[in-house]
Design a protein around this motif. Structure first.
Motif, short mmCIF file in Angstrom:
data_model
loop_
_atom_site.label_atom_id
_atom_site.label_comp_id
_atom_site.label_asym_id
_atom_site.label_seq_id
_atom_site.Cartn_x
_atom_site.Cartn_y
_atom_site.Cartn_z
N ILE A 1 0.76 -1.11 -0.13
CA ILE A 1 0.00 0.01 -0.02
C ILE A 1 0.73 1.37 0.11
O ILE A 1 0.84 2.04 -0.91
N ASP A 2 1.76 1.27 1.01
CA ASP A 2 2.45 2.80 0.98
C ASP A 2 3.41 2.71 -0.19
O ASP A 2 3.83 3.86 -0.68
N SER A 3 3.98 1.71 -0.51
CA SER A 3 5.28 1.44 -1.58
C SER A 3 4.13 1.88 -3.08
O SER A 3 4.87 2.85 -3.74
N GLY A 4 3.09 1.52 -3.18
CA GLY A 4 2.44 1.95 -4.01
C GLY A 4 1.89 3.43 -4.39
O GLY A 4 1.96 4.05 -5.33
N LEU A 5 1.45 3.97 -3.13
CA LEU A 5 1.06 5.16 -3.07
C LEU A 5 2.01 6.31 -3.43
O LEU A 5 1.94 7.43 -3.63
N GLN A 6 3.51 5.85 -3.09
CA GLN A 6 4.49 6.58 -3.06
C GLN A 6 4.60 7.28 -4.56
O GLN A 6 5.14 8.17 -4.81
N LYS A 7 4.15 6.55 -5.51
CA LYS A 7 4.09 6.73 -7.00
C LYS A 7 3.04 8.06 -7.06
O LYS A 7 3.56 8.79 -8.06
N VAL A 8 1.98 8.07 -6.23
CA VAL A 8 0.98 9.17 -6.53
C VAL A 8 1.51 10.23 -5.72
O VAL A 8 1.53 11.60 -6.42
N TRP A 9 2.23 10.19 -4.58
CA TRP A 9 2.88 11.31 -3.94
C TRP A 9 3.79 12.13 -4.46
O TRP A 9 3.96 13.35 -4.58
N ALA A 10 4.56 11.33 -5.19
CA ALA A 10 5.83 11.91 -5.97
C ALA A 10 5.23 12.48 -7.46
O ALA A 10 6.00 13.01 -8.19
N GLY A 11 3.93 12.18 -7.72
CA GLY A 11 3.50 12.85 -9.33
C GLY A 11 3.56 12.08 -10.20
O GLY A 11 3.38 12.58 -11.50
N GLU A 12 4.04 10.86 -10.26
CA GLU A 12 4.70 9.72 -11.17
C GLU A 12 3.26 8.91 -11.83
O GLU A 12 3.26 8.64 -13.02
N GLN A 13 2.21 8.94 -11.07
CA GLN A 13 1.00 8.21 -11.26
C GLN A 13 -0.29 9.13 -10.58
O GLN A 13 0.04 9.78 -9.81
N THR A 14 -1.18 8.88 -11.33
CA THR A 14 -2.34 9.42 -10.71
C THR A 14 -3.37 8.56 -9.88
O THR A 14 -2.81 7.05 -9.74
N ALA A 15 -3.98 8.90 -8.81
CA ALA A 15 -4.71 7.76 -8.34
C ALA A 15 -5.43 6.77 -8.98
O ALA A 15 -5.44 5.49 -8.65
N ASP A 16 -6.17 7.11 -10.09
CA ASP A 16 -6.46 6.18 -10.73
C ASP A 16 -5.92 5.00 -11.45
O ASP A 16 -6.33 4.12 -11.68
N GLU A 17 -4.55 5.67 -11.74
CA GLU A 17 -3.71 4.52 -12.33
C GLU A 17 -3.06 3.79 -11.26
O GLU A 17 -2.97 2.58 -11.52
N ALA A 18 -2.62 4.33 -9.94
CA ALA A 18 -2.13 3.31 -9.11
C ALA A 18 -2.91 2.55 -8.22
O ALA A 18 -2.56 1.29 -8.03
N VAL A 19 -4.15 3.10 -7.72
CA VAL A 19 -4.71 2.24 -6.89
C VAL A 19 -5.39 1.00 -7.25
O VAL A 19 -5.44 0.16 -6.49
N PRO A 20 -6.01 1.05 -8.42
CA PRO A 20 -6.64 -0.36 -8.78
C PRO A 20 -5.34 -1.37 -8.75
O PRO A 20 -5.64 -2.80 -8.15
N ALA A 21 -4.08 -1.14 -9.10
CA ALA A 21 -3.11 -2.01 -9.14
C ALA A 21 -2.62 -2.70 -7.62
O ALA A 21 -2.50 -3.59 -7.41
N ILE A 22 -2.68 -1.44 -6.94
CA ILE A 22 -2.69 -1.69 -5.25
C ILE A 22 -3.42 -2.67 -4.92
O ILE A 22 -3.28 -3.63 -4.06
N CYS A 23 -4.63 -2.38 -5.13
CA CYS A 23 -5.81 -3.31 -4.63
C CYS A 23 -5.74 -4.70 -5.24
O CYS A 23 -6.05 -5.96 -4.36
#
Length: 328
Positions: A291-313
């Motif tokens: 979870i935290d590792s995947g969201l780091q890409k969102v906080w860094a601006g490398e991915q949007t939430a819509d891109e990152a979150v489904p893969a995290i789940c």
């Protein structure tokens, strides 16, 4: 191994009702208590009075919403012509992101004790993640990596690089030593949202291999008493106490030192809830590596939430299935 404290509690009639809501659950397992939290890590909104005065921003109150916070940050953030941010409105550790989630009445998992699936793709959860990411993308809040490189939230708040931070009471002593002109307020919540403070803290425990368990219990129960260790730690300015009676006493509320609005911490603690972390053995591995590792890409601006979150789940659901959750 840790000693189960439940029999000692029952024998001595130790008052567990004095702890903040849900706090003891953080040091319990299968309805047995294995530790007493010394403190509770509830966060408040710290603000630099001088910087708010300079920007013409009213001091935050317990009525502020996410919209009020964002409007204030837009006035407080100073971006130079070349795009460089001279002053951020807010600095907040990325690891505290679940505060926004729970405030928006959302959750990471369908059950934080015995989960069966990830729920971060639900609308309320995505909206919370997008809110935090949006503050960083709009240069209103520092990116998590930048905050770490700058020395953390205490450093950027003391230097004036950030006008506000969201943090627990651990920063109070340093800010008072530095002579900062600051105060605190409850963390703003979304419209129709809720307060959702962290129900966790560092806990005192007893070894199951202790040679003198009765003496260990006597010392442990003194450490966690309103007239003993809890009061001493509170008077030293080291903690926001786990015991409600100590937090509501003059030892905390009338310490004679900033912040003036210490009631903000009590307001948050009264609303401490399960949900900021998992209450099952595999949580640390899953929460950190997925979870935290995947969201780091969102906080860094490398991915949007819509891109990152489904893969995290997808990864979370596979992890839970592999570990045999939900447990019967």
């Amino acid at each position: 191994m840790l000693e189960d404290l439940t029999p000692y509690i029952q024998k001595s009639s130790y008052n567990t009702g004095d702890y903040w809501p849900a706090l003891l659950e953080s040091s319990s397992y299968q309805n047995k208590i294995y530790g007493f939290p010394r403190d509770i890590g509830v966060e408040a909104l710290y603000y630099n009075k001088d910087l708010l005065d300079k920007a013409g921003v009213a001091y935050p109150t317990d009525k502020w919403t996410w919209d009020d916070l964002k409007a204030a940050l837009q006035k407080l953030s100073v971006v130079e012509a070349n795009g460089r941010v001279k002053q951020y409105g807010l600095a907040m550790e990325g690891g505290k992101w679940s505060l926004w989630l729970n405030q928006n009445k959302a959750s990471m998992l369908d059950d934080m004790r015995n989960p069966s699936k990830c729920t971060l793709t639900e609308p309320a959860a995505l909206d919370a993640i997008k809110f935090f990411a949006g503050l960083m993308n709009d240069k209103l809040a520092m990116r998590d990596a930048d905050l770490s490189q700058a020395g953390g939230d205490a450093a950027v708040f003391q230097s004036g690089q950030a006008a506000m931070i969201i943090q627990n009471s651990s920063r109070v002593s340093a800010f008072n030593t530095a002579g900062l002109k600051y105060d605190v307020a409850p963390v703003p919540i979304p419209a129709n949202g809720q307060r959702a403070a962290s129900a966790g803290g560092a806990a005192w425990v007893m070894s199951a291999k202790s040679d003198n368990k009765d003496a260990a219990w006597t010392f442990l129960s003194w450490l966690q008493s309103a007239d003993g260790g809890e009061k001493l730690y509170t008077l030293s300015g080291e903690i926001f106490p786990a015991l409600k009676t100590v937090a509501q006493s003059d030892a905390f509320l009338k310490s004679g030192s900033p912040p003036a609005n210490r009631q903000a911490f009590l307001t948050e603690a009264e609303n401490a809830k399960v949900g900021r972390f998992g209450y099952f053995p595999d949580w640390d591995e899953m929460g950190g590596s997925i979870i935290d590792s995947g969201l780091q890409k969102v906080w860094a601006g490398e991915q949007t939430a819509d891109e990152a979150v489904p893969a995290i789940c997808t990864q979370v659901d596979a992890f839970l299935k592999d570990k045999g959750y939900p447990k019967q």
